[in-house]
Design a protein around this motif. Structure first.
Motif, short mmCIF file in Angstrom:
data_model
loop_
_atom_site.label_atom_id
_atom_site.label_comp_id
_atom_site.label_asym_id
_atom_site.label_seq_id
_atom_site.Cartn_x
_atom_site.Cartn_y
_atom_site.Cartn_z
N SER A 182 0.84 -1.21 0.00
CA SER A 182 0.00 0.00 0.00
C SER A 182 0.87 1.26 0.00
CB SER A 182 -0.92 0.01 1.23
OG SER A 182 -1.77 -1.12 1.22
N THR A 183 1.95 1.22 0.77
CA THR A 183 2.87 2.35 0.83
C THR A 183 3.52 2.58 -0.54
OG1 THR A 183 3.37 1.82 3.13
CG2 THR A 183 4.94 3.25 1.98
N TYR A 223 2.09 5.94 -7.34
CA TYR A 223 0.96 6.62 -7.97
C TYR A 223 1.16 8.14 -7.93
CZ TYR A 223 -3.72 7.91 -9.36
OH TYR A 223 -4.77 8.46 -10.04
N ALA A 224 1.54 8.63 -6.77
CA ALA A 224 1.69 10.07 -6.62
C ALA A 224 2.83 10.62 -7.47
CB ALA A 224 1.92 10.42 -5.15
N ILE A 251 -4.29 -0.39 5.67
CA ILE A 251 -4.21 -0.06 4.24
C ILE A 251 -4.48 1.43 4.02
CG2 ILE A 251 -5.35 -0.38 2.01
CD1 ILE A 251 -5.70 -3.35 2.80
N ALA A 265 5.32 10.92 -0.88
CA ALA A 265 5.69 11.16 -2.29
C ALA A 265 5.40 12.60 -2.71
CB ALA A 265 4.94 10.18 -3.18
N LEU A 266 4.32 13.17 -2.17
CA LEU A 266 3.91 14.52 -2.58
C LEU A 266 4.55 15.60 -1.70
CD1 LEU A 266 0.10 13.78 -3.08
CD2 LEU A 266 1.79 14.20 -4.90
N ALA A 283 -1.42 3.42 5.44
CA ALA A 283 -0.23 3.23 4.60
C ALA A 283 -0.39 3.98 3.29
CB ALA A 283 0.03 1.74 4.35
N THR A 284 -1.59 3.93 2.73
CA THR A 284 -1.85 4.64 1.47
C THR A 284 -1.71 6.15 1.68
OG1 THR A 284 -3.32 2.87 0.71
CG2 THR A 284 -3.58 5.03 -0.34
N GLY A 311 1.96 7.04 2.27
CA GLY A 311 2.72 6.87 1.02
C GLY A 311 2.48 8.05 0.09
N LEU A 312 1.23 8.47 -0.04
CA LEU A 312 0.91 9.64 -0.87
C LEU A 312 1.57 10.89 -0.30
CD1 LEU A 312 -2.93 9.08 -1.50
CD2 LEU A 312 -1.11 8.95 -3.23
N MET A 332 -6.84 2.03 -3.97
CA MET A 332 -6.05 2.83 -4.92
C MET A 332 -6.72 2.86 -6.29
SD MET A 332 -3.41 4.59 -4.17
CE MET A 332 -3.51 5.97 -5.31
N ARG A 362 2.66 1.46 -3.53
CA ARG A 362 1.71 1.74 -4.60
C ARG A 362 1.26 3.20 -4.55
NH1 ARG A 362 -3.39 -2.08 -4.36
NH2 ARG A 362 -3.64 -0.78 -2.53
N ALA A 363 1.01 3.71 -3.34
CA ALA A 363 0.60 5.11 -3.21
C ALA A 363 1.74 6.04 -3.61
CB ALA A 363 0.16 5.39 -1.77
N PHE A 364 2.95 5.67 -3.20
CA PHE A 364 4.12 6.49 -3.54
C PHE A 364 4.30 6.55 -5.06
CE2 PHE A 364 8.48 7.67 -4.07
CZ PHE A 364 8.83 8.43 -2.96
N VAL A 371 -3.24 14.09 -9.38
CA VAL A 371 -2.79 13.71 -8.03
C VAL A 371 -1.71 14.65 -7.52
CG1 VAL A 371 -1.14 12.00 -8.92
CG2 VAL A 371 -2.00 11.80 -6.57
#
Ligand SMILES: [Zn+2]
Lengths: 339, 232
Positions: A95-96, A102-103, B74, B85-86, B77-78, B81-82, B40, A98-100, B54
């Motif tokens: 999940s970590t 994706y962003a 989930i 990254a952002l 973590a999602t 993670g976003l 996702m 995949r989100a990374f 995004v």
């Protein structure tokens, strides 16, 4: 091969790991071990592992980028362990990652954990190229693969019951050692006589490439029971002899498989590959057979994310955003690693 | 500024893209045990349908439970993670507070609102709140609790304004409820989480650390403590 730095994440069992790999170079590899956390339970507890992964993974990821001197914007792909493993643990990393990805609009590599162990020796400085035979031995897996192409290792032997590391853990428990048992057993065995007891080696015979460790564990149980009160020397002898009975078929069948298939090199991976006695035996037998022995550093044998970054180089990339529907899997699909 | 909000701690994950002017696009997945694992894919659908990139997300708000452990993880973590990254902030909100805001919209004014989700093993993940139109007051903190015990807590806090129970545990609690308290009808919009309410709670300053509210120890830990106690 992927041109540029790849971020890799591994959370399939009880190590939270992230790495940055560029080609064959490990630019950083960070592992936060949970072993101490699971010790009171005598084994890995899936729910405890998953909780800890979530609390750790972002910091581990940050540190991997930091140590590599790589910014998120420099990455060209994200690799993650998708299978096999503890599903709750895998889902945290997936999940970590995949989100990374994706962003950042990056492609992803969904990596098989065993593929990672096999590919670890391909990394610098060992830099092993196919063809070779790989032994992966850990608490969860024991297998031999013939590797002519790193994208498609071929399974040529595996355990039919316990994994080698599991047998070591169980033996350690019978000898009154704590968890994790492998390293404790190895320390105790160092002081013992490995010829003191003759434990059976299962499935013995020419051409056999599979393994079985259930019988030797039972033999140790009887030996401990028969001996009654054990002094330190007697325990060390039992540990040394037991370890020998586990490592002997691993080393012999690895080398025999390489000779049978006419490949010039062997390598080992997995937690058991950190065992000094196994390394000694594999080295002796391989050299006698004129084979190259390629041992990755111990830190690349136990679970880590650099090996996932290595296997990613031989795994089809899933372009953005195709991976949003991909999920973790507790077991590998039929067809094995390349599937 | 765009805020992305998500909650995967119930069997019906909820997502929203909320703008500063309050306009929003929301999505809720049909209830299924592993729906959180499709979050996702759902998020991508929301981005595509709104035409929002995004990369334009400047804040992430996530429901931290309590709820099914894997689902809660989930979502978090999602979200993290976003955010990582952002390079944007990630804020946590108690899932049941967002649920309470939705329930208050279909409940009588000033009624006690009791979000209750099925926690299995004869328990509910539940909490109790009162909404006065501006402020949400917590009367029972989120917990894992047997229906009869929860019903007693509700009875003690009940007044003439009544009490309303929602969520997928509402029907489990219904037979235990005192007079003056009732479960929302099946199909009521008050049962599901509207992810805009996560953002409303965050905007009201009701953020919590971005860590799961488990409300329960792992089974292995429960057993270990029990064994220790037995041995002492
Ligand atoms: Zn492994």
């Amino acid at each position: 091969m992927i041109a540029g730095p790849v971020l890799a994440i591994e959370t399939s069992c009880d190590e939270t790991a992230a790495a940055v790999v560029e080609g064959r170079d490990v630019r950083s590899s960070v592992v936060a071990s949970q072993a101490d956390l699971h010790a009171p339970y005598g084994g890995v507890v899936p729910e405890v592992a998953a909780r800890h992964h979530l609390g750790t993974v972002n910091a581990v990821l940050d540190e991997a980028l930091d140590r590599a001197g790589v910014a998120a914007g420099d990455l060209v792909a994200v690799a993650v362990t998708q299978r096999p493993g503890l599903i709750g643990a895998l889902l945290v990393g997936l999940s970590t990652a995949r989100a990374f990805a994706y962003a950042r609009r990056l492609p992803m590599a969904m990596v098989d954990h065993l593929h990672g162990h096999i590919a670890a020796a391909w990394l610098n400085p060992v830099a092993l190229d196919p063809p070779f035979v790989s032994l992966v031995a850990s608490g969860g897996h024991t297998r031999l693969d013939l590797v002519r192409d790193l994208a498609a290792p071929q399974l040529v032997g595996q355990t039919i019951d316990d994994a080698a590391g599991e047998a070591l853990d169980k033996g350690a428990r019978l000898l009154g050692l704590g968890y994790p048992g492998g390293p404790a057993l190895e320390r105790l065995a160092a002081a013992g006589d490995r010829a003191a007891h003759r434990f059976p080696i299962a499935l013995a015979g020419k051409g056999v490439r599979d393994f079985s460790f259930a019988g030797v564990k039972t033999s140790l149980m009887y030996a401990v029971r028969e001996a009654g009160d054990l002094d330190d020397a007697a325990r060390a002898d039992l540990a040394a002899s037991y370890q020998e009975a586990i490592m002997t078929p691993l080393a012999e069948r690895l080398v025999a498989a390489a000779r049978q298939h006419g490949v010039p090199a062997v390598t080992v991976g997995g937690g058991v590959a950190a065992n000094g006695r196994l390394r000694e035996m594999v080295t002796a037998k391989a050299e006698a057979a004129g084979l190259r022995v390629a041992f990755p550093d111990r830190a690349l044998c136990t679970d880590n994310a650099a090996m996932i970054g290595a296997a990613a180089q031989f795994t089809p990339l899933v372009e953005w955003p195709g991976f949003v529907s991909l999920d973790a899997m507790p077991t590998a699909p039929p067809g094995g690693i390349a599937a | 500024m765009t805020t992305f909000a998500l909650d995967t701690s119930t069997p019906s994950p909820a997502l929203a893209l909320v703008q500063d002017d309050g306009s929003a696009a929301t999505l809720r997945l049909d209830a299924s045990p592993n729906a959180g694992r499709r979050v996702m894919l759902a998020a991508h659908g929301l981005f595509v349908s709104t035409g929002i990139d995004v990369a334009d997300v400047r804040r992430v708000v996530v429901g931290v439970g309590p709820g099914a452990f894997t689902g809660v993880r989930i979502g978090i973590a999602t979200a993290l993670g976003l955010g990582q990254a952002l390079g944007c902030p990630v804020e946590g909100v108690v899932t049941h507070e967002a649920a309470a805001l939705g329930m208050a919209q279909v409940a009588p004014d000033g009624a006690l609102v009791v979000p209750a989700s099925d926690a299995r093993r004869g328990e509910l993940f539940a909490a109790a709140y009162r909404w006065d139109g501006a402020t949400l007051t917590t009367l029972v903190e989120p917990c894992a609790i047997a229906p009869a015990d929860l019903a007693s807590l509700v009875a003690e806090r009940l007044d003439e304004r009544g009490a309303v129970v929602g969520g997928n545990g509402a029907q489990i609690l219904a037979p235990h409820l005192p007079a003056g308290a009732y479960a929302l009808a099946a199909g009521s919009p008050g049962h599901g989480i509207d992810a805009r309410h996560l953002v409303a709670r965050a905007d009201a300053g009701a953020t919590v650390p971005v860590r799961p509210v488990y409300a329960r120890l792992p089974d292995a830990e429960v057993n270990r403590l029990r064994n220790l106690e037995a041995a002492s």
